[in-house]
Design a protein around this motif. Sequence first.
Motif, short mmCIF file in Angstrom:
data_model
loop_
_atom_site.label_atom_id
_atom_site.label_comp_id
_atom_site.label_asym_id
_atom_site.label_seq_id
_atom_site.Cartn_x
_atom_site.Cartn_y
_atom_site.Cartn_z
N TRP A 27 0.82 -1.21 0.00
CA TRP A 27 0.00 0.00 0.00
C TRP A 27 0.86 1.26 0.00
N LYS A 28 1.91 1.27 0.78
CA LYS A 28 2.79 2.44 0.80
C LYS A 28 3.43 2.65 -0.56
N ALA A 29 3.82 1.58 -1.22
CA ALA A 29 4.39 1.69 -2.56
C ALA A 29 3.32 2.17 -3.55
N TYR A 30 2.11 1.66 -3.39
CA TYR A 30 0.98 2.09 -4.24
C TYR A 30 0.79 3.60 -4.14
N CYS A 31 0.87 4.11 -2.92
CA CYS A 31 0.69 5.55 -2.71
C CYS A 31 1.78 6.36 -3.39
N LYS A 32 2.99 5.84 -3.42
CA LYS A 32 4.08 6.53 -4.10
C LYS A 32 3.83 6.63 -5.60
N ILE A 33 3.21 5.63 -6.16
CA ILE A 33 3.02 5.55 -7.60
C ILE A 33 1.76 6.27 -8.07
N VAL A 55 -0.59 -15.46 -5.94
CA VAL A 55 -0.38 -15.22 -7.38
C VAL A 55 0.87 -14.38 -7.62
N ILE A 56 1.37 -13.71 -6.58
CA ILE A 56 2.52 -12.83 -6.72
C ILE A 56 3.80 -13.65 -6.87
N GLU A 57 4.53 -13.42 -7.96
CA GLU A 57 5.79 -14.11 -8.18
C GLU A 57 6.98 -13.26 -7.79
N THR A 58 6.90 -11.95 -8.02
CA THR A 58 7.95 -11.03 -7.62
C THR A 58 7.31 -9.80 -6.98
N GLY A 59 8.09 -9.15 -6.09
CA GLY A 59 7.54 -8.09 -5.26
C GLY A 59 6.90 -6.93 -6.00
N TRP A 60 7.39 -6.60 -7.20
CA TRP A 60 6.84 -5.44 -7.91
C TRP A 60 5.38 -5.63 -8.29
N GLU A 61 4.91 -6.87 -8.27
CA GLU A 61 3.51 -7.13 -8.63
C GLU A 61 2.54 -6.74 -7.52
N MET A 62 3.02 -6.57 -6.29
CA MET A 62 2.11 -6.32 -5.17
C MET A 62 1.30 -5.03 -5.31
N ALA A 101 9.29 -2.13 -8.76
CA ALA A 101 10.18 -2.83 -7.83
C ALA A 101 10.93 -1.84 -6.94
N GLN A 102 11.37 -0.74 -7.53
CA GLN A 102 12.08 0.27 -6.76
C GLN A 102 11.18 0.89 -5.70
N ALA A 103 9.91 1.09 -6.05
CA ALA A 103 8.96 1.65 -5.08
C ALA A 103 8.74 0.69 -3.92
N VAL A 104 8.62 -0.60 -4.22
CA VAL A 104 8.42 -1.60 -3.17
C VAL A 104 9.67 -1.74 -2.30
N ASP A 105 10.83 -1.92 -2.94
CA ASP A 105 12.06 -2.10 -2.18
C ASP A 105 12.42 -0.85 -1.39
N GLY A 106 12.21 0.32 -2.00
CA GLY A 106 12.50 1.56 -1.30
C GLY A 106 11.62 1.77 -0.10
N THR A 107 10.34 1.43 -0.26
CA THR A 107 9.39 1.54 0.85
C THR A 107 9.81 0.67 2.02
N ARG A 108 10.17 -0.57 1.70
CA ARG A 108 10.57 -1.51 2.76
C ARG A 108 11.88 -1.05 3.42
#
Length: 263
Positions: A27-33, A55-62, A101-108
Motif C-alpha cells: 500500500w505504501k508503494a501504491y501511494c508513491k506511484i 499469485v505474486i511471483e515477484t515483489g513489484w507485482e504487489m 520494484a524500486q517503489a516496493v524495495d525503497g518503501t521496505r
Amino acid sequence: MTRPDILAFDFDGVICDGLVEYFQTAWKAYCKIWNPTPSTPPDGLAERFYPLRPVIETGWEMPLLLRSLLLGRDETEILADWQAIAHQRVEAEGLKPADLAQAVDGTRDEWIQSDLNHWLAQHRFYPGVIDRLKRCLEEVEQCVVISTKEGRFIQTLLEREQVAIAPEQIYGKEVRQPKHETLRQLTNRYCSKTSSTPDIWFIEDRVKTLDIVRTHSDLSHVTLYLADWGYNTVSDRDRAMKDEQLHVLSSAVFAQELDTWKS
C-alpha cells in the motif's frame, strides 16, 4: 524413525506469515506511484489482498495487484490469470516493472531503517510451527532455512521466538542464488564429507519453486513438500495432490513424527 540427513525450510509462507507486512508495504508503494486521496487504504482491501498473495511471483507485482483490485478486477479472474492481467495493466498505464520494484524495495528499506522493531512486529508465525521447528532442530542433524528474505531478519525473528539456529544454518537473500542452487550446494558439501548422497527434505509453499527444483536431475534425491498452509491456492494444492513427485503437507501432519510425513 525415518529422518532426513538435511531438512530444509522455506521461511515466508512456511514458518512465517508475512501477509500483514506485505500488504502494508504494497500500500505504501501504491501511494508513491498513484497518489490516492485519501492515503489510507479502503476498508476491506487488505482482506481481499491476503487470499491473492499466492499469485505474486515477484515483489513489484504487489502494488499492481492492489491497483487491479481498486479498478474493479474480480478476485476469481485474478486467481485464474494473474500474469496476463498484470501484463495488461503494465501496458495500459505505461508502467515499468523496475520502477514498481524500486517503489516496493525503497518503501521496505525506509521502513526498516526508520523503525526496525515496528517492521519486525508485522511478522507472525503460523500456529504450532515454531514448536515443531524446535523439535526438528533436535531431531535432525542438519536443519537449514532457505529464503529470499535477508538472513539477518530471519535470525532476529527466530531469536525472538527462542529458536536456537545459527547464522550458518540460514541461506537468505544475501547468498544471491536460487533455492535449487542452495540445495545443490548442500548436497555437494554433504557428499564431500561422507561420500554418499544425502536424503534431503525441502518444505516450500510455492508449487513453481518445487517445479524448478525437480527439473534438475541431480536433485532427484530431494523430497519435495508443499506446505498447504502457506502462499498457495486450492488449484496449486489439487495439482500437487495428483503429482507423485510432490507431497502435500498439512499443518496437522507437520506436527506429527517425521516418519508420518510421506504417508
